[in-house]
Structure formats: structure tokens, C-alpha cells
Design a protein around this motif. Structure first.
Motif, PDB file in Angstrom:
ATOM      1  N   THR A 212       3.628   8.771   4.238  1.00  0.00           N
ATOM      2  CA  THR A 212       2.290   8.425   3.763  1.00  0.00           C
ATOM      3  C   THR A 212       1.246   9.443   4.208  1.00  0.00           C
ATOM      4  N   LEU A 213       1.345   9.903   5.439  1.00  0.00           N
ATOM      5  CA  LEU A 213       0.366  10.869   5.949  1.00  0.00           C
ATOM      6  C   LEU A 213       0.367  12.142   5.115  1.00  0.00           C
TER       7      LEU A 213
ATOM      8  N   GLN B 267       0.807  -1.212   0.000  1.00  0.00           N
ATOM      9  CA  GLN B 267       0.000   0.000   0.000  1.00  0.00           C
ATOM     10  C   GLN B 267       0.845   1.268   0.000  1.00  0.00           C
ATOM     11  N   ASN B 268       1.826   1.351   0.881  1.00  0.00           N
ATOM     12  CA  ASN B 268       2.649   2.557   0.965  1.00  0.00           C
ATOM     13  C   ASN B 268       3.429   2.805  -0.321  1.00  0.00           C
TER      14      ASN B 268
ATOM     15  N   ILE C 193       3.657  20.729  -3.996  1.00  0.00           N
ATOM     16  CA  ILE C 193       4.899  20.673  -3.215  1.00  0.00           C
ATOM     17  C   ILE C 193       4.823  19.559  -2.170  1.00  0.00           C
ATOM     18  N   LEU C 194       3.664  19.407  -1.531  1.00  0.00           N
ATOM     19  CA  LEU C 194       3.490  18.337  -0.548  1.00  0.00           C
ATOM     20  C   LEU C 194       3.642  16.960  -1.192  1.00  0.00           C
ATOM     21  N   PHE C 195       3.086  16.783  -2.383  1.00  0.00           N
ATOM     22  CA  PHE C 195       3.233  15.516  -3.094  1.00  0.00           C
ATOM     23  C   PHE C 195       4.709  15.228  -3.376  1.00  0.00           C
TER      24      PHE C 195
ATOM     25  N   ALA D  77      -2.046  15.845   1.071  1.00  0.00           N
ATOM     26  CA  ALA D  77      -1.934  16.467  -0.247  1.00  0.00           C
ATOM     27  C   ALA D  77      -3.092  16.060  -1.147  1.00  0.00           C
ATOM     28  N   ALA D  78      -3.507  14.791  -1.058  1.00  0.00           N
ATOM     29  CA  ALA D  78      -4.628  14.307  -1.876  1.00  0.00           C
ATOM     30  C   ALA D  78      -5.925  15.024  -1.510  1.00  0.00           C
TER      31      ALA D  78
END
Length: 409
Positions: free
Chosen positions: A333-334, A266-267, A322-324, A339-340
Motif C-alpha cells: 500500500t505504501l 481500503q487496501n 513501474i511503481l504502480f 506512486a500516486a
């Protein structure tokens, strides 16, 4: 229910298949959950409002007028919803065309989400039509309207829903134990994927092209001849952000369906999706910057709508981009999930700015959706979630396929 704790009926055994289907439609699990308690009254009230809408007309439940014929049901349910459903065509392209196998475990649930989204948003489109019985006209050839972008969108919606159903149909065949049908349907998958990707690239931009005819009605900061391109590019990171958001929730809610191998992957999947989101958001931001500079709209930035535009571009495009990028580099992951969510909010803001907020922004009386329009929208979303949950709990969507499928490979 464990990964293998479900029974498949005998192939083409009528009696056992009917018994199996009847048992599957019986409720499973707890009824009095927080989600059910909140969603059921809203769904019931939404159904009542929909009946009133078809009984007494649009004016009985909406604030739509001849000047503003499209409101929340088009701006959010259709235009925004279709962007979020873009994850299906992006994921299938990555897995089946680019052969990126690490994303294979999330293809079915992404296609299911996309298919249900299109079905329900097509239904929401019916709510907004003054004469909904005429929706069939472009299909049957009565007043074809081939010069209209809506003709293109109507056919694309229909064909893409069929393509997605074919893509998902092997899971249905596995659920029913139909081995021969599953073999035939699996052989059709690649063709359906290619056809679906072609349709998606066209109607994602086609929805934007609908607004090219409204140059004098849309605020200059959101109108340009490149709206179709912007809608298409943004559908990529909008769809993948929805995949991240929905996948993170499904990973917790349906954890008992997921194998240990897919749990560990998943990660890695989220990290890969964040990289793609960062790249496409950079392209989108750069294109928007070029359009803005070319249009010489500097003076509009000092207005209230200009501040709103700056918030959209900096707060919900540049910042999550930028967060992505940071989350991909640091493997946090958090941060990817945050960001999503910000990206999804930005897509909602952009689509509503084009279709509702920035549409007839200078009118004396502005369109504001009624509480009934909002309730119907929530009812549509909740109903989609209920069906999504029912399918995932019964079909091999997140769980592994039956043993006989692996034996046939």
C-alpha cells in the motif's frame, strides 16, 4: 462523531428542518488545529487580493500581458485541477456502468471532490477573465462563439457540474431526511452518470484542444496535434491518483465515519486503482513515445528544455508506472501512495509545461507568476478543502446511509 451519531430532521417539517440546518452550520471540533492556523490567514489574504483584482484589474495582482494572457490561474487552477477531478467520471463509470461494486464505498466522496473542484476551478477561471461579466455570454446566446473550443468547454463545465450535483444529491436528501426526494434523485443517477461521462471525455480533451491554436508558442517537445488525446488519457490516471491520495488522507482524518467493513476494503480498493493507473500510464507513455519518434525531435533532447522533458517522461511517468505495477503485484500500500504522489507531480509538471513553462519559452521576458497569484491559488485550494471537510463531517458521504434508506431498497 460515530457512524450513526447524527440526527435527521422529519421529512418536510419546516421548523425541525430549519433548526437542524442552523445546528449543522455551527462549528464542530477544535478550531486551533495546524491546518486551520495555516489556512485561515492565507484565505483571508486571498480574499483581499481577489477584491483588489476585481477593483483595479488583472495587472494589479498578476504578471499577465497581452502576449501571455493565461498564467498560473489557468495552467494550474483550471487545466491541472480539472485533470485531478477526472477521478469522478472514471469511478462512476466503473461502479455504475461496469458494475464494479467494490469501489462503491468511495464513489460519493470522489464525486463530491470532483464537484467542488469544478465549482472552484470555474471560479478561478473568472479571476483570469479581463471582463468576467461576459462569462455568461456563451450560455445566454450573446456572442455565442460556436466556432471556439471555449464555447464547448464553457457548456461542458456548466452541464457537468449539474450532472455531478445530481449524482451527489441523494446524499443531500438523506442528510435532510427527504425520503421522496431521495427516491426521485436516486432514479436520476444513472442518466446523470452517463451524461457526465460523455461530457468529461469531451472537455478533458477540449482543454487540450485549446492549445492546438498555439503551435508557434508552445515548445515543440510538448506541442502535437494529439494534445487533446494526451489530456484525456492522462486525466484517467491523474484522477485516480488523486482518489488514492485524497482517499488515503480521508481514511485517516475521517476514520470515525467509516464502517469496519470499508476500513478492511481500503487496501483492496487501492490495489485495484493502482492496476488501472499502471495500464493507462503505459498507454500514455507509449503514445508520447510514438509522437516523439514521429516528430523527429531527437536534437531537442540535448537542450535544457530537452532535459526537462526527459525528467518528466522518465521520472514522473515511467517510474511511477513501474511503481504502480510492482505495488499491485506485491500488494504494498505504501508503494501505491508514493506512486500516486509522483504521478500527481508529473501531471502538474506536464500541464504547466504546456500552459506556462513551455509557453513562449523563447520570449525575451518570460512570464513568472507573482506571489499574489500563488496566494490566491492557495486560498482557492484551502477554501475547497474547508467546504469538503464541512460536507464530509455532516452528510452521509463516508458513513453509512440512514437505516430508512436500506429499508426502502
Amino acid at each position: 462523531m460515530s457512524n450513526s451519531d447524527y440526527t435527521i430532521p422529519k421529512e418536510f417539517d419546516g421548523n425541525s428542518t430549519w433548526k437542524f440546518l442552523i445546528s449543522e452550520f455551527k462549528p464542530k471540533g477544535k478550531w486551533l488545529t495546524p491546518f486551520n492556523i495555516i489556512s485561515m490567514p492565507i484565505m483571508f489574504l486571498g480574499l483581499v487580493l481577489i477584491i483588489i483584482r476585481f477593483w483595479k484589474g488583472l495587472g494589479s495582482v498578476t504578471n499577465l500581458t497581452q502576449e501571455v494572457p493565461w498564467g498560473l490561474w489557468i495552467g494550474f487552477d483550471v487545466v491541472t485541477g480539472v485533470a485531478f477531478a477526472g477521478g469522478a467520471y472514471v469511478l462512476t463509470f466503473m461502479v455504475y456502468i461496469l458494475n464494479m461494486k467494490k469501489y462503491h464505498s468511495i464513489v460519493r466522496i470522489t464525486v463530491l471532490n470532483g464537484f467542488l473542484a469544478y465549482v472552484f476551478y470555474a471560479g478561478a477561471l473568472l479571476l483570469d477573465l479581463g471582463r468576467p461579466w461576459n462569462v455568461i455570454n456563451p450560455i445566454i446566446g450573446n456572442s455565442f462563439g460556436t466556432s471556439s473550443v471555449l464555447f464547448l468547454v464553457a457548456w461542458h463545465f456548466l452541464l457537468y457540474m449539474i450532472a455531478q450535483l445530481i449524482e451527489f444529491s441523494p446524499a443531500i436528501a438523506e442528510w435532510l431526511g427527504a425520503r421522496r426526494a431521495r427516491k426521485i434523485l436516486s432514479g436520476m443517477t444513472i442518466a446523470a452518470v452517463i451524461f457526465g461521462i460523455t461530457l468529461s471525455t469531451l472537455h478533458q480533451s477540449g482543454l487540450g484542444a485549446l492549445y492546438l491554436m498555439a503551435k508557434d508558442k508552445i515548445h515543440p517537445l510538448w506541442y502535437s496535434e494529439f494534445i487533446p488525446v494526451m489530456f484525456f488519457v492522462s486525466s484517467i490516471f491523474a484522477g485516480l491518483s488523486m482518489v488514492i491520495f485524497e482517499g488515503s488522507i480521508s481514511h485517516k482524518v475521517f476514520s470515525n465515519h467509516i464502517s469496519e467493513k470499508n476500513h478492511h476494503a481500503q487496501n483492496r480498493i487501492l490495489s485495484g486503482l493502482s492496476k488501472i493507473c499502471a495500464g493507462t500510464m503505459f498507454a500514455y507513455f507509449f503514445l508520447q513515445l510514438l509522437v516523439f519518434i514521429h516528430g523527429q525531435r531527437w536534437d531537442l533532447l540535448k537542450t535544457p528544455m530537452g532535459y526537462w522533458f526527459i525528467l518528466e517522461m522518465l521520472g514522473f511517468v515511467l517510474f511511477p508506472m513501474i511503481l504502480f505495477f510492482i505495488s499491485y503485484r506485491t500488494n504494498k500500500t505504501l508503494l501505491i501512495k508514493v506512486a500516486a504522489i509522483l504521478t500527481m507531480l508529473g501531471v502538474i509538471m506536464n500541464r504547466l509545461n504546456v500552459t506556462v513553462i513551455g509557453f513562449r519559452w523563447d520570449a525575451t521576458i518570460r512570464y513568472v507568476p507573482t506571489w499574489m497569484e500563488i496566494v490566491v491559488t492557495l486560498a482557492v485550494i484551502f477554501t475547497e478543502i474547508w467546504i469538503f471537510r464541512w460536507v464530509v463531517n455532516r452528510l452521509p458521504v463516508l458513513r453509512e446511509s440512514p437505516a430508512w434508506v436500506k429499508e426502502e431498497k
